[in-house]
Design a protein around this motif. Structure first.
Motif, PDB file in Angstrom:
ATOM      1  N   THR A  12     -11.057  17.693 -15.914  1.00  0.00           N
ATOM      2  CA  THR A  12     -12.309  17.546 -15.177  1.00  0.00           C
ATOM      3  C   THR A  12     -12.692  18.904 -14.616  1.00  0.00           C
ATOM      4  OG1 THR A  12     -11.265  17.061 -13.049  1.00  0.00           O
ATOM      5  CG2 THR A  12     -11.707  15.170 -14.516  1.00  0.00           C
ATOM      6  N   GLN A  13     -13.956  19.064 -14.287  1.00  0.00           N
ATOM      7  CA  GLN A  13     -14.394  20.350 -13.758  1.00  0.00           C
ATOM      8  C   GLN A  13     -13.743  20.648 -12.406  1.00  0.00           C
ATOM      9  OE1 GLN A  13     -18.741  20.173 -13.981  1.00  0.00           O
ATOM     10  NE2 GLN A  13     -18.680  21.295 -15.904  1.00  0.00           N
ATOM     11  N   GLU A  14     -13.503  19.615 -11.604  1.00  0.00           N
ATOM     12  CA  GLU A  14     -12.847  19.832 -10.318  1.00  0.00           C
ATOM     13  C   GLU A  14     -11.407  20.296 -10.519  1.00  0.00           C
ATOM     14  OE1 GLU A  14     -12.235  20.255  -6.354  1.00  0.00           O
ATOM     15  OE2 GLU A  14     -14.141  19.968  -7.405  1.00  0.00           O
ATOM     16  N   ALA A  15     -10.706  19.677 -11.485  1.00  0.00           N
ATOM     17  CA  ALA A  15      -9.337  20.096 -11.784  1.00  0.00           C
ATOM     18  C   ALA A  15      -9.305  21.528 -12.303  1.00  0.00           C
ATOM     19  CB  ALA A  15      -8.713  19.147 -12.803  1.00  0.00           C
ATOM     20  N   GLU A  16     -10.285  21.894 -13.111  1.00  0.00           N
ATOM     21  CA  GLU A  16     -10.359  23.260 -13.619  1.00  0.00           C
ATOM     22  C   GLU A  16     -10.525  24.258 -12.471  1.00  0.00           C
ATOM     23  OE1 GLU A  16     -10.764  26.628 -16.138  1.00  0.00           O
ATOM     24  OE2 GLU A  16      -9.944  24.646 -16.539  1.00  0.00           O
ATOM     25  N   LYS A  17     -11.342  23.903 -11.486  1.00  0.00           N
ATOM     26  CA  LYS A  17     -11.574  24.808 -10.346  1.00  0.00           C
ATOM     27  C   LYS A  17     -10.320  24.993  -9.505  1.00  0.00           C
ATOM     28  CE  LYS A  17     -16.480  23.635  -9.788  1.00  0.00           C
ATOM     29  NZ  LYS A  17     -17.458  22.926  -8.924  1.00  0.00           N
ATOM     30  N   THR A  18      -9.571  23.919  -9.315  1.00  0.00           N
ATOM     31  CA  THR A  18      -8.451  23.953  -8.372  1.00  0.00           C
ATOM     32  C   THR A  18      -7.106  24.281  -9.020  1.00  0.00           C
ATOM     33  OG1 THR A  18      -8.169  21.550  -8.609  1.00  0.00           O
ATOM     34  CG2 THR A  18      -9.582  22.324  -6.821  1.00  0.00           C
ATOM     35  N   THR A  19      -7.052  24.351 -10.350  1.00  0.00           N
ATOM     36  CA  THR A  19      -5.788  24.649 -11.030  1.00  0.00           C
ATOM     37  C   THR A  19      -5.342  26.086 -10.764  1.00  0.00           C
ATOM     38  OG1 THR A  19      -6.117  23.042 -12.809  1.00  0.00           O
ATOM     39  CG2 THR A  19      -4.704  24.903 -13.305  1.00  0.00           C
ATOM     40  N   LEU A  20      -4.093  26.223 -10.424  1.00  0.00           N
ATOM     41  CA  LEU A  20      -3.513  27.548 -10.224  1.00  0.00           C
ATOM     42  C   LEU A  20      -2.770  27.954 -11.494  1.00  0.00           C
ATOM     43  CD1 LEU A  20      -2.047  27.114  -6.623  1.00  0.00           C
ATOM     44  CD2 LEU A  20      -4.217  28.187  -7.276  1.00  0.00           C
ATOM     45  N   ILE A  21      -2.995  29.172 -11.938  1.00  0.00           N
ATOM     46  CA  ILE A  21      -2.340  29.651 -13.157  1.00  0.00           C
ATOM     47  C   ILE A  21      -1.546  30.905 -12.868  1.00  0.00           C
ATOM     48  CG2 ILE A  21      -4.047  28.675 -14.737  1.00  0.00           C
ATOM     49  CD1 ILE A  21      -5.151  31.625 -14.900  1.00  0.00           C
ATOM     50  N   LYS A  22      -0.615  31.197 -13.738  1.00  0.00           N
ATOM     51  CA  LYS A  22       0.187  32.412 -13.634  1.00  0.00           C
ATOM     52  C   LYS A  22      -0.277  33.404 -14.694  1.00  0.00           C
ATOM     53  CE  LYS A  22       4.295  29.955 -11.971  1.00  0.00           C
ATOM     54  NZ  LYS A  22       5.719  29.629 -12.263  1.00  0.00           N
ATOM     55  N   THR A  23      -0.307  34.662 -14.318  1.00  0.00           N
ATOM     56  CA  THR A  23      -0.641  35.717 -15.276  1.00  0.00           C
ATOM     57  C   THR A  23       0.624  36.463 -15.678  1.00  0.00           C
ATOM     58  OG1 THR A  23      -1.149  37.254 -13.492  1.00  0.00           O
ATOM     59  CG2 THR A  23      -2.988  35.997 -14.431  1.00  0.00           C
ATOM     60  N   SER A  24       0.550  37.134 -16.804  1.00  0.00           N
ATOM     61  CA  SER A  24       1.712  37.874 -17.305  1.00  0.00           C
ATOM     62  C   SER A  24       1.253  38.967 -18.255  1.00  0.00           C
ATOM     63  CB  SER A  24       2.659  36.915 -18.035  1.00  0.00           C
ATOM     64  OG  SER A  24       3.680  37.616 -18.730  1.00  0.00           O
ATOM     65  N   HIS A  25       2.108  39.965 -18.418  1.00  0.00           N
ATOM     66  CA  HIS A  25       1.892  40.922 -19.507  1.00  0.00           C
ATOM     67  C   HIS A  25       2.147  40.177 -20.823  1.00  0.00           C
ATOM     68  CE1 HIS A  25       6.249  41.016 -18.837  1.00  0.00           C
ATOM     69  NE2 HIS A  25       6.347  41.328 -20.112  1.00  0.00           N
ATOM     70  N   PRO A  26       1.672  40.655 -21.952  1.00  0.00           N
ATOM     71  CA  PRO A  26       1.899  39.965 -23.221  1.00  0.00           C
ATOM     72  C   PRO A  26       3.383  39.792 -23.524  1.00  0.00           C
ATOM     73  CG  PRO A  26       0.185  41.614 -23.459  1.00  0.00           C
ATOM     74  CD  PRO A  26       0.797  41.827 -22.113  1.00  0.00           C
ATOM     75  N   LEU A  27       3.771  38.576 -23.883  1.00  0.00           N
ATOM     76  CA  LEU A  27       5.160  38.259 -24.210  1.00  0.00           C
ATOM     77  C   LEU A  27       5.312  38.262 -25.733  1.00  0.00           C
ATOM     78  CD1 LEU A  27       5.565  35.499 -21.484  1.00  0.00           C
ATOM     79  CD2 LEU A  27       6.323  37.872 -21.366  1.00  0.00           C
ATOM     80  N   GLN A  28       6.016  37.300 -26.304  1.00  0.00           N
ATOM     81  CA  GLN A  28       6.243  37.341 -27.755  1.00  0.00           C
ATOM     82  C   GLN A  28       5.071  36.762 -28.559  1.00  0.00           C
ATOM     83  OE1 GLN A  28      10.128  36.623 -29.535  1.00  0.00           O
ATOM     84  NE2 GLN A  28      10.962  36.170 -27.495  1.00  0.00           N
TER      85      GLN A  28
END
Length: 394
Positions: free
Chosen positions: A263-279
């Motif tokens: 849902t658009q609300e879930a998209e707004k509130t979702t927390l994500i992790k960032t990273s340098h490129p892995l494999q």
């Protein structure tokens, strides 16, 4: 509709010559008195187009193909199956914008009856004939204005109304929902009195947020791509639905279906992790990006994002059912390193959150298009400009 096209000898001729160039057939003299060479060419052209888009039609005998524009505008069998999944068993459906009836035929496999309304009398006759050939007995083609037909029905007498509004009005392409024909924004209250559900197939060029503001009671939204091309937006309105719309991005390719639901609300509130490129590197399908599932797809498949605004994802182990392209990372360069090395004479180039355009990159680094190498020019989590070299996984 020229019924002589269905004569046995004409059908045999079409089948024997269906692999030829239709233009060659069009400029030859027709061997039949009542069927012109242009009509023969149109049937051969129709069969060739149907082979990929409508294989059930293409490999069924005595199918009559309409004008090219009707074939170009109709759904594919793959996308029609998505509409079929929305129809409850034993329901009553009215397709008010008819066309070549691909969606109607698939919905009829679940419904008790599907009324197919079409303003082109010849096309309506073609639909009737083809439905008989395909064994779709509960499809009722009517040469009638679909909106007027629905208006004449009693309130709550239908289960579903299906609409594929025309985006071309008076030979001009329109981009606002209310400018299409029929105007589903103005008519939606009437539709929702006649049927509990209204399903609208909308051009992928339409703005999703604007459409959700204008359409009431939207319970479901499907964003559908086929072989990397975003084909349609599918809105399902439920008379009794209040609250958020559940959005599903669907990727259809190689007879597979992959999806992300959010849902658009879930998209707004979702927390994500960032990273340098892995494999591994993941490039989301156009259905995912059109739907706006930028954080939701990372959460769904447990991936890291390269940067909040860089829509590329990464992981140390491969996630094979990711809805998009997957690459094994071979090399990683800072932009300054890449400038010094210029290591690729030929590669597939893409940019993600990067200040240069693809054509400018190709010119600057003298990179020809193609080959097995893929280069992604992007911004990483620390706001550095980087170049990722990868090989695509099959």
């Amino acid at each position: 509709m020229n019924k002589h096209i269905l004569d046995k000898e004409v059908q045999e001729y079409i089948q024997a010559n269906r692999m030829l160039d239709p233009f060659t057939i069009a400029f030859q003299k027709s061997p039949f008195e009542h069927v012109s060479s242009s009509e023969l060419a149109a049937q051969i052209d129709g069969w060739q187009r149907a082979c990929k888009k409508l294989p059930t039609w293409a490999y069924s005998p005595n199918i009559y193909y309409p004008d090219r524009i009707n074939l170009e505008q109709c759904s594919s069998e793959h996308t029609a199956l998505v509409k079929q999944s929305l129809i409850r068993k034993g329901s009553k459906v009215v397709d008010i914008t008819g066309g070549f009836s691909v969606d109607s035929c698939y919905m009829a496999q679940e419904a008790e009856i599907v009324v197919h309304c079409e303003l082109n009398e010849s096309l309506s006759q073609i639909v009737k004939h083809n439905a008989e050939q395909l064994g779709v007995r509960n499809l009722v083609p009517l040469f009638i204005d679909g909106v007027k037909f629905v208006e004449a029905q009693e309130d709550d007498s239908l289960d579903y109304i299906y609409i594929d509004p025309s985006r071309r009005v008076n030979n001009t392409r329109v981009f606002l929902l209310e400018d299409c024909e029929p105007n589903i924004v103005a008519l939606q209250d009437m539709f929702l009195r006649k049927a509990r559900y209204v399903i609208s197939k909308i051009s992928p060029l339409m703005d999703i947020n604007l459409a959700l503001l204008k359409l009431k009671h939207v319970k479901l939204l499907y964003v559908i791509s086929l072989d990397g091309d975003c084909k349609e937006l599918l809105f399902l309105q439920d008379r009794y639905h209040e609250g958020e719309t559940r959005i599903t991005a669907i990727r259809l390719f190689s007879d597979q279906l992959q999806k992300v639901t959010f849902t658009q609300e879930a998209e707004k509130t979702t927390l994500i992790k960032t990273s340098h490129p892995l494999q591994y590197l993941y490039d989301p399908d156009v259905a995912v990006t059109k739907a706006g599932a930028f954080k939701s797809v990372a959460k769904e498949f447990n991936l890291f994002k390269l940067h909040t605004h860089t829509h590329l994802y990464t992981s140390d182990s491969v996630v094979s059912d990711f809805p998009g392209r997957i690459f094994k990372i071979e090399n990683l360069y800072s932009l300054s390193e890449f400038k010094k090395l210029s290591p690729f004479a030929k590669a597939n180039v893409a940019t993600k959150n990067f200040p240069m355009k693809v054509e400018d990159i190709r010119k600057r680094f003298k990179i020809k298009d193609g080959g097995e190498d893929y280069l992604f020019f992007a911004t990483d989590y620390a706001d550095n400009l980087i170049v990722i070299h990868g090989k695509k996984l099959s």
